[in-house]
Scaffold this motif. Structure first.
Motif, PDB file in Angstrom:
ATOM      1  N   PRO A 226       0.812  -1.226   0.000  1.00 53.73           N
ATOM      2  CA  PRO A 226       0.000   0.000   0.000  1.00 53.73           C
ATOM      3  C   PRO A 226       0.841   1.270   0.000  1.00 53.73           C
ATOM      4  CG  PRO A 226      -0.021  -1.011   2.175  1.00 53.73           C
ATOM      5  CD  PRO A 226       0.679  -1.981   1.264  1.00 53.73           C
ATOM      6  N   TYR A 227       0.157   2.383  -0.167  1.00 51.09           N
ATOM      7  CA  TYR A 227       0.782   3.696  -0.320  1.00 51.09           C
ATOM      8  C   TYR A 227       1.692   4.052   0.847  1.00 51.09           C
ATOM      9  CZ  TYR A 227       1.014   8.815  -0.865  1.00 51.09           C
ATOM     10  OH  TYR A 227       1.436  10.109  -1.000  1.00 51.09           O
ATOM     11  N   THR A 228       1.284   3.741   2.070  1.00 51.27           N
ATOM     12  CA  THR A 228       2.034   4.182   3.249  1.00 51.27           C
ATOM     13  C   THR A 228       3.175   3.238   3.642  1.00 51.27           C
ATOM     14  OG1 THR A 228       0.392   3.104   4.679  1.00 51.27           O
ATOM     15  CG2 THR A 228       0.091   5.458   4.218  1.00 51.27           C
ATOM     16  N   HIS A 229       3.335   2.138   2.937  1.00 50.49           N
ATOM     17  CA  HIS A 229       4.435   1.214   3.249  1.00 50.49           C
ATOM     18  C   HIS A 229       5.777   1.916   2.986  1.00 50.49           C
ATOM     19  CE1 HIS A 229       7.124  -2.257   3.018  1.00 50.49           C
ATOM     20  NE2 HIS A 229       6.172  -2.973   3.606  1.00 50.49           N
ATOM     21  N   PRO A 230       6.773   1.705   3.845  1.00 56.14           N
ATOM     22  CA  PRO A 230       8.070   2.390   3.675  1.00 56.14           C
ATOM     23  C   PRO A 230       8.747   2.127   2.336  1.00 56.14           C
ATOM     24  CG  PRO A 230       7.931   1.368   5.841  1.00 56.14           C
ATOM     25  CD  PRO A 230       6.732   0.902   5.082  1.00 56.14           C
ATOM     26  N   ASP A 231       8.459   0.994   1.700  1.00 61.31           N
ATOM     27  CA  ASP A 231       9.110   0.662   0.439  1.00 61.31           C
ATOM     28  C   ASP A 231       8.308   1.094  -0.794  1.00 61.31           C
ATOM     29  OD1 ASP A 231      11.304  -0.515   1.688  1.00 61.31           O
ATOM     30  OD2 ASP A 231      10.310  -2.470   1.814  1.00 61.31           O
ATOM     31  N   SER A 232       7.129   1.680  -0.585  1.00 60.20           N
ATOM     32  CA  SER A 232       6.290   2.042  -1.727  1.00 60.20           C
ATOM     33  C   SER A 232       6.949   3.106  -2.603  1.00 60.20           C
ATOM     34  CB  SER A 232       4.931   2.545  -1.240  1.00 60.20           C
ATOM     35  OG  SER A 232       4.108   2.903  -2.318  1.00 60.20           O
ATOM     36  N   ALA A 233       7.592   4.089  -1.972  1.00 61.36           N
ATOM     37  CA  ALA A 233       8.275   5.139  -2.734  1.00 61.36           C
ATOM     38  C   ALA A 233       9.402   4.547  -3.572  1.00 61.36           C
ATOM     39  CB  ALA A 233       8.814   6.207  -1.796  1.00 61.36           C
ATOM     40  N   LYS A 234      10.123   3.564  -3.015  1.00 64.35           N
ATOM     41  CA  LYS A 234      11.202   2.920  -3.761  1.00 64.35           C
ATOM     42  C   LYS A 234      10.646   2.175  -4.981  1.00 64.35           C
ATOM     43  CE  LYS A 234      14.002   2.192   0.427  1.00 64.35           C
ATOM     44  NZ  LYS A 234      13.021   2.719   1.393  1.00 64.35           N
ATOM     45  N   LEU A 235       9.502   1.521  -4.805  1.00 62.00           N
ATOM     46  CA  LEU A 235       8.877   0.816  -5.926  1.00 62.00           C
ATOM     47  C   LEU A 235       8.451   1.789  -7.024  1.00 62.00           C
ATOM     48  CD1 LEU A 235       6.608  -1.994  -4.418  1.00 62.00           C
ATOM     49  CD2 LEU A 235       8.559  -2.274  -5.958  1.00 62.00           C
ATOM     50  N   GLN A 236       7.967   2.955  -6.616  1.00 65.76           N
ATOM     51  CA  GLN A 236       7.555   3.957  -7.602  1.00 65.76           C
ATOM     52  C   GLN A 236       8.749   4.416  -8.435  1.00 65.76           C
ATOM     53  OE1 GLN A 236       5.557   7.348  -5.902  1.00 65.76           O
ATOM     54  NE2 GLN A 236       4.736   8.018  -7.874  1.00 65.76           N
ATOM     55  N   LEU A 237       9.872   4.631  -7.776  1.00 66.09           N
ATOM     56  CA  LEU A 237      11.090   5.006  -8.509  1.00 66.09           C
ATOM     57  C   LEU A 237      11.599   3.856  -9.365  1.00 66.09           C
ATOM     58  CD1 LEU A 237      12.941   6.984  -5.700  1.00 66.09           C
ATOM     59  CD2 LEU A 237      11.989   7.930  -7.814  1.00 66.09           C
ATOM     60  N   MET A 238      11.497   2.645  -8.854  1.00 69.23           N
ATOM     61  CA  MET A 238      11.920   1.476  -9.624  1.00 69.23           C
ATOM     62  C   MET A 238      11.115   1.366 -10.911  1.00 69.23           C
ATOM     63  SD  MET A 238      11.575  -2.560  -8.698  1.00 69.23           S
ATOM     64  CE  MET A 238       9.886  -2.552  -9.321  1.00 69.23           C
ATOM     65  N   ALA A 239       9.803   1.585 -10.825  1.00 71.99           N
ATOM     66  CA  ALA A 239       8.953   1.517 -12.010  1.00 71.99           C
ATOM     67  C   ALA A 239       9.362   2.570 -13.031  1.00 71.99           C
ATOM     68  CB  ALA A 239       7.488   1.695 -11.613  1.00 71.99           C
ATOM     69  N   LYS A 240       9.708   3.757 -12.545  1.00 73.95           N
ATOM     70  CA  LYS A 240      10.120   4.829 -13.461  1.00 73.95           C
ATOM     71  C   LYS A 240      11.454   4.499 -14.122  1.00 73.95           C
ATOM     72  CE  LYS A 240       8.052   8.185 -13.585  1.00 73.95           C
ATOM     73  NZ  LYS A 240       6.925   8.653 -14.451  1.00 73.95           N
ATOM     74  N   ILE A 241      12.400   3.962 -13.355  1.00 72.82           N
ATOM     75  CA  ILE A 241      13.697   3.571 -13.914  1.00 72.82           C
ATOM     76  C   ILE A 241      13.523   2.477 -14.963  1.00 72.82           C
ATOM     77  CG2 ILE A 241      15.877   2.414 -13.358  1.00 72.82           C
ATOM     78  CD1 ILE A 241      15.844   3.921 -10.692  1.00 72.82           C
ATOM     79  N   LEU A 242      12.708   1.479 -14.652  1.00 72.84           N
ATOM     80  CA  LEU A 242      12.459   0.402 -15.613  1.00 72.84           C
ATOM     81  C   LEU A 242      11.850   0.962 -16.903  1.00 72.84           C
ATOM     82  CD1 LEU A 242      11.030  -2.423 -13.320  1.00 72.84           C
ATOM     83  CD2 LEU A 242      13.142  -2.521 -14.659  1.00 72.84           C
TER      84      LEU A 242
END
Length: 349
Positions: A226-242
């Motif tokens: 979910p949005y508030t999980h500490p790793d969610s921001a990292k996943l968002q950046l990972m998706a952009k990098i991919l």
């Protein structure tokens, strides 16, 4: 359709003259901290100038208290127009339809989004447009209106200038007093656990919709956090990098598709391609994303550029009517958004 003393033409003219338009849509919104929770609602938005407040609330009241679904010819025409519009949009936005269907097996919220606005909805409209049981449709619409168009489960959000707020409150109170039903005691967080549990076995894990085109729209989705999980921001950046460093090269430049990428939203990591001559090779590219990341092919500069891109998305200008919608509809507060920004900024390779 018409309402009260207005036929459909008169009602449309009144709405155009006194408001910015009355827009409604069914909505299922995932909880910001628990993907098993969702809010299901009929969302209505409308706006007007200060001088038209009384007229605007009168029109909304008329639509709520006396909707008219009896014009069979008009109703059949509207169903056909809706179906034709969705059919045309598949050609231009097929990747969004593919993503919607791919995500629909993970939880009830995404299932309902597909049911109300995806390929499942299009299939339903195609059958409905061929049906001669228009009286049954009218009866069901009347039943739905009676169930929904009251104040029992209603919430309201107002965006207004400070010196106009007391007028808005006055007309809003009058409007609510005129509606049937009795407001329930609403909790601060009204998103509740869904009663229906959907099993992944109810859906095909791989689905193909044939289209009258020589290209494909491919999607592959994963349930994440979910949005508030500490790793969610990292996943968002990972998706952009991919998207920028891997999928664009493999799917567009090598594969010949018009476009491809990855995105994170509502707890789903989605890979998509747009106007793609391939299917299985593209899925193989999606599957190779984790291996590409593990080999650490991206650079610090790639991460910086991805952060800039993400911030341009989340902090882009929004119209006044959208102020506070994130908190009203999803419960995402200003503090949560600021924490998200800090998590994005602090992410490293």
């Amino acid at each position: 359709m018409g309402a009260g003393e207005y036929d459909h033409r008169e009602l449309s003219q009144e709405i155009d003259m006194y408001t910015s338009g009355i827009d409604t849509s069914p909505s299922s919104v995932s909880h910001h901290s628990n993907l098993d929770l969702a809010r299901e609602e009929l969302y209505l938005s409308v706006g007007c100038l200060d001088r038209n407040l009384e007229k605007m609330f009168h029109l909304i009241q008329t639509v709520f208290l006396s909707p008219n679904f009896d014009n069979k010819e008009l109703l059949s025409t509207l169903i056909s127009q809706r179906m034709s519009g969705m059919q045309d949009s598949v050609t231009h936005s097929g990747h969004a339809y593919a993503k919607s269907f791919a995500c629909s097996s993970f939880n009830r919220s995404h299932y309902l989004k597909e049911l109300w606005g995806g390929m499942t909805q299009l299939s339903f409209l195609q059958k409905l447009s061929r049906s001669e049981e228009i009286d049954d449709v009218i009866h069901k619409l009347q039943t739905i209106a009676k169930h929904l168009l009251n104040k029992t489960h209603m919430r309201a959000s107002v965006v207004s200038e400070a010196n106009s707020l007391h007028h808005v409150k006055k007309y809003l109170s009058r409007f609510l007093d005129s509606l049937p039903g009795s407001p329930e005691e609403m909790e601060k967080d009204t998103i509740k656990k869904t009663s229906q549990i959907l099993s992944p076995s109810d859906f095909s894990q791989r689905t193909f919709f044939p289209l009258p085109a020589s290209v494909n729209f491919v999607a592959q989705c994963y349930k994440t956090i979910p949005y508030t999980h500490p790793d969610s921001a990292k996943l968002q950046l990972m998706a952009k990098i991919l998207s920028n460093c891997y999928l664009h090269t493999e799917i567009r430049e090598k594969g010949g598709a018009y476009g491809g990428g990855a995105s994170l939203g509502s707890g789903m990591l989605a890979f998509t391609s747009y106007r793609d001559p391939n299917v299985l090779p593209t899925i193989s590219v999606f599957d190779g994303s984790l291996n590409w990341l593990n080999k650490n092919y991206f650079t610090d500069q790639d991460l910086v550029e991805s952060k800039i891109s993400v911030f341009s998305d989340i902090d882009s200008p929004s119209p006044p009517s959208a102020k506070g919608l994130g908190e009203f509809r999803r419960g995402i507060t200003a503090e949560m958004r600021q924490k998200r920004r800090e998590e994005l900024l602090s992410t490293t390779r």
